[in-house]
Design an enzyme around this catalytic site. Structure first.
Site, PDB file in Angstrom:
ATOM      1  N   HIS A 272     -10.553   6.508   2.095  1.00 52.19           N
ATOM      2  CA  HIS A 272     -10.231   6.013   3.438  1.00 52.19           C
ATOM      3  C   HIS A 272     -11.280   6.453   4.451  1.00 52.19           C
ATOM      4  O   HIS A 272     -11.803   7.569   4.353  1.00 52.19           O
ATOM      5  CB  HIS A 272      -8.864   6.539   3.881  1.00 52.19           C
ATOM      6  CG  HIS A 272      -7.730   6.020   3.057  1.00 52.19           C
ATOM      7  ND1 HIS A 272      -6.413   6.383   3.281  1.00 52.19           N
ATOM      8  CD2 HIS A 272      -7.694   5.146   2.010  1.00 52.19           C
ATOM      9  CE1 HIS A 272      -5.637   5.767   2.412  1.00 52.19           C
ATOM     10  NE2 HIS A 272      -6.384   5.028   1.633  1.00 52.19           N
TER      11      HIS A 272
ATOM     12  N   LYS B 207       0.819  -1.222   0.000  1.00 52.55           N
ATOM     13  CA  LYS B 207       0.000   0.000   0.000  1.00 52.55           C
ATOM     14  C   LYS B 207       0.851   1.269   0.000  1.00 52.55           C
ATOM     15  O   LYS B 207       0.391   2.338   0.367  1.00 52.55           O
ATOM     16  CB  LYS B 207      -0.980   0.031   1.185  1.00 52.55           C
ATOM     17  CG  LYS B 207      -1.892  -1.181   1.306  1.00 52.55           C
ATOM     18  CD  LYS B 207      -2.523  -1.573  -0.022  1.00 52.55           C
ATOM     19  CE  LYS B 207      -3.407  -0.486  -0.603  1.00 52.55           C
ATOM     20  NZ  LYS B 207      -3.912  -0.841  -1.961  1.00 52.55           N
ATOM     21  N   GLY B 208       2.078   1.118  -0.473  1.00 51.32           N
ATOM     22  CA  GLY B 208       2.938   2.305  -0.598  1.00 51.32           C
ATOM     23  C   GLY B 208       2.925   2.872  -2.009  1.00 51.32           C
ATOM     24  O   GLY B 208       3.395   3.979  -2.248  1.00 51.32           O
ATOM     25  N   GLY B 209       2.399   2.057  -2.961  1.00 49.75           N
ATOM     26  CA  GLY B 209       2.374   2.476  -4.358  1.00 49.75           C
ATOM     27  C   GLY B 209       3.241   1.594  -5.241  1.00 49.75           C
ATOM     28  O   GLY B 209       3.736   2.034  -6.273  1.00 49.75           O
ATOM     29  N   THR B 210       3.424   0.329  -4.855  1.00 46.52           N
ATOM     30  CA  THR B 210       4.305  -0.567  -5.605  1.00 46.52           C
ATOM     31  C   THR B 210       3.811  -0.812  -7.027  1.00 46.52           C
ATOM     32  O   THR B 210       4.605  -0.842  -7.972  1.00 46.52           O
ATOM     33  CB  THR B 210       4.481  -1.915  -4.875  1.00 46.52           C
ATOM     34  OG1 THR B 210       3.184  -2.500  -4.657  1.00 46.52           O
ATOM     35  CG2 THR B 210       5.169  -1.726  -3.528  1.00 46.52           C
ATOM     36  N   ARG B 211       2.506  -0.999  -7.192  1.00 46.66           N
ATOM     37  CA  ARG B 211       1.958  -1.239  -8.526  1.00 46.66           C
ATOM     38  C   ARG B 211       2.124  -0.015  -9.413  1.00 46.66           C
ATOM     39  O   ARG B 211       2.523  -0.119 -10.577  1.00 46.66           O
ATOM     40  CB  ARG B 211       0.487  -1.657  -8.429  1.00 46.66           C
ATOM     41  CG  ARG B 211      -0.255  -1.773  -9.773  1.00 46.66           C
ATOM     42  CD  ARG B 211       0.410  -2.718 -10.747  1.00 46.66           C
ATOM     43  NE  ARG B 211       0.502  -4.079 -10.251  1.00 46.66           N
ATOM     44  CZ  ARG B 211       1.083  -5.078 -10.915  1.00 46.66           C
ATOM     45  NH1 ARG B 211       1.663  -4.851 -12.081  1.00 46.66           N
ATOM     46  NH2 ARG B 211       1.140  -6.286 -10.392  1.00 46.66           N
TER      47      ARG B 211
ATOM     48  N   ARG C 145       4.960   5.524   2.072  1.00 48.46           N
ATOM     49  CA  ARG C 145       4.048   6.650   2.280  1.00 48.46           C
ATOM     50  C   ARG C 145       4.075   7.027   3.754  1.00 48.46           C
ATOM     51  O   ARG C 145       4.642   6.296   4.589  1.00 48.46           O
ATOM     52  CB  ARG C 145       2.618   6.298   1.853  1.00 48.46           C
ATOM     53  CG  ARG C 145       2.465   5.982   0.377  1.00 48.46           C
ATOM     54  CD  ARG C 145       1.002   5.897  -0.002  1.00 48.46           C
ATOM     55  NE  ARG C 145       0.353   7.215   0.083  1.00 48.46           N
ATOM     56  CZ  ARG C 145      -0.963   7.411  -0.042  1.00 48.46           C
ATOM     57  NH1 ARG C 145      -1.767   6.389  -0.225  1.00 48.46           N
ATOM     58  NH2 ARG C 145      -1.462   8.615   0.028  1.00 48.46           N
TER      59      ARG C 145
ATOM     60  N   SER D  17      -4.689   2.824   4.625  1.00 47.89           N
ATOM     61  CA  SER D  17      -4.904   2.280   3.286  1.00 47.89           C
ATOM     62  C   SER D  17      -4.902   0.755   3.326  1.00 47.89           C
ATOM     63  O   SER D  17      -5.715   0.091   2.666  1.00 47.89           O
ATOM     64  CB  SER D  17      -3.823   2.788   2.340  1.00 47.89           C
ATOM     65  OG  SER D  17      -4.011   2.276   1.046  1.00 47.89           O
TER      66      SER D  17
ATOM     67  N   GLY E 235      -6.757   4.078  -5.238  1.00 50.78           N
ATOM     68  CA  GLY E 235      -7.327   5.357  -4.820  1.00 50.78           C
ATOM     69  C   GLY E 235      -8.628   5.214  -4.052  1.00 50.78           C
ATOM     70  O   GLY E 235      -9.541   6.030  -4.196  1.00 50.78           O
TER      71      GLY E 235
END
EC number: 2.8.2.-
Length: 345
Positions: A312, A99-103, A182, A190, A309
């Site tokens: 939350h 959930k840090g933005g790896t994708r 993040r 997230s 996105g």
């Protein structure tokens, strides 16, 4: 006589027409080989010798297109081999954070013509069953690529799994490791939101974030809760530093990747020793989705899945304050180790 002259005239016109059409087709083909995204100064290209690593973008795009066609047509390895395509072990891995933005990072790096991504999370190093299958099994999970290209895979569970650093070290002690982070509370919420959505889809109930993040008996932060524990970045990083020097890590700002991705991608290009190829042309903000989408060329563009996105849930301010105080010393140590400072509270 007149008939012969007319025939001769038609023949000449046909030859001239063929030459004209041939010239036009040549010009179209020639223009097609130019790098529209990275125009080259004629004077510079005339007098400067090309660097070996900087492969022309159009050439790589053509090869990538050929690779796609070969894979789509289900050709055998024997048929592919003459094109020098190989399945390479990764030279860089996005090891986390969940959930840090790896994708998003993987897809954005895939804009670079010298990068080839493994589409799925392989989970080789964090899954004992997969790891027991051996390194060749892992290699066969990699996409076909050309020798000059870098294969990158991402499995966020690698970052927090104890056995992984040693296993990756045994495969390649000089591999480059990418960590995208993040703000710790945002990441934890997230993480919670994704699990909550999965529960709701199965018509199951789930505790509120506040109840999971804070131990009701001690009123202290619950470090047994995985979403909280994952956000203690320095604890996990210290385990990796037993095997790899800090110079082999690059930390990506996941929050900035959402709002202003290009500078972060340029830093990664530099870390991977890649020529700068990703430009603002390749990134455009999608107002409907609320984040950046990817433009590979004037024909093909792509946005991340709709599951990215998520909205939350609002978290109680007292719990947020407690978490900020808890994470603060860990964050400071993380800044010190990595040499990168974030504006986290």
């Amino acid at each position: 006589m007149l008939f012969q002259q007319q025939a001769l005239l038609r023949q000449k016109l046909f030859v001239l027409g063929s030459l004209a059409i041939g010239s036009v087709l040549y010009l179209v083909a020639r223009v097609g080989t130019l790098d529209r995204l990275q125009p080259i100064c004629p004077i510079e290209s005339k007098f400067s010798s090309p660097e070996p690593e900087q492969i022309p973008l159009r050439t790589l795009q053509f090869k990538r297109g050929m690779l796609h066609e070969l894979r789509r047509s289900n050709v055998t390895k024997e048929q592919i081999r003459p094109h020098t395509l190989v399945q390479q072990l990764p030279r860089a891995i996005i090891i986390g954070v969940r959930k840090g933005g790896t994708r998003a990072l993987l897809e954005m790096l895939n804009l670079h013509p010298a990068v080839v991504k493994a589409s799925q999370e392989i989970h080789f190093f964090d899954n004992d069953k997969n790891y027991a299958r051996g390194i060749e099994w892992y290699r066969e999970k990699m996409p076909f690529s050309f020798p000059h290209q870098i294969t990158i895979e991402k499995s966020p569970a690698y970052f927090i799994t104890e056995e992984v650093p040693e296993r990756i070290f045994k495969m390649n002690s000089s591999i480059k490791l990418l960590i995208i982070v993040r703000e710790p509370i945002t990441r934890a919420v997230s993480d919670y939101t994704q699990v909550l959505e999965g529960k709701e889809r199965k018509n199951k109930t789930y505790h509120k974030f506040e109840k999971l993040a804070v131990d009701s008996n001690t009123c202290e932060v619950n470090t047994k809760y995985k979403a909280v524990r994952t956000s203690i970045y320095t604890k996990h990083l210290e385990r990796w530093l037993k095997y790899f020097p800090v110079e082999q890590f690059h930390v990506v700002d996941g929050d900035r990747l959402i709002t202003d991705p290009l500078p972060e991608l340029q830093l990664v290009e530099h870390f991977l020793n890649l020529p700068s190829r990703i430009s603002q042309y390749n990134l455009y903000f999608n107002i409907t989705r609320g984040f950046y989408c990817l433009r590979f060329n004037f024909v093909f563009s792509k946005c991340l899945a709709g599951s990215k996105g998520r909205i939350h849930p609002e978290v109680d301010s007292a719990v947020v304050t407690k978490l900020q105080k808890f994470f603060h010393p860990f964050n400071q140590k993380f800044y010190q180790i990595t040499g990168r400072t974030f504006s986290w509270p």
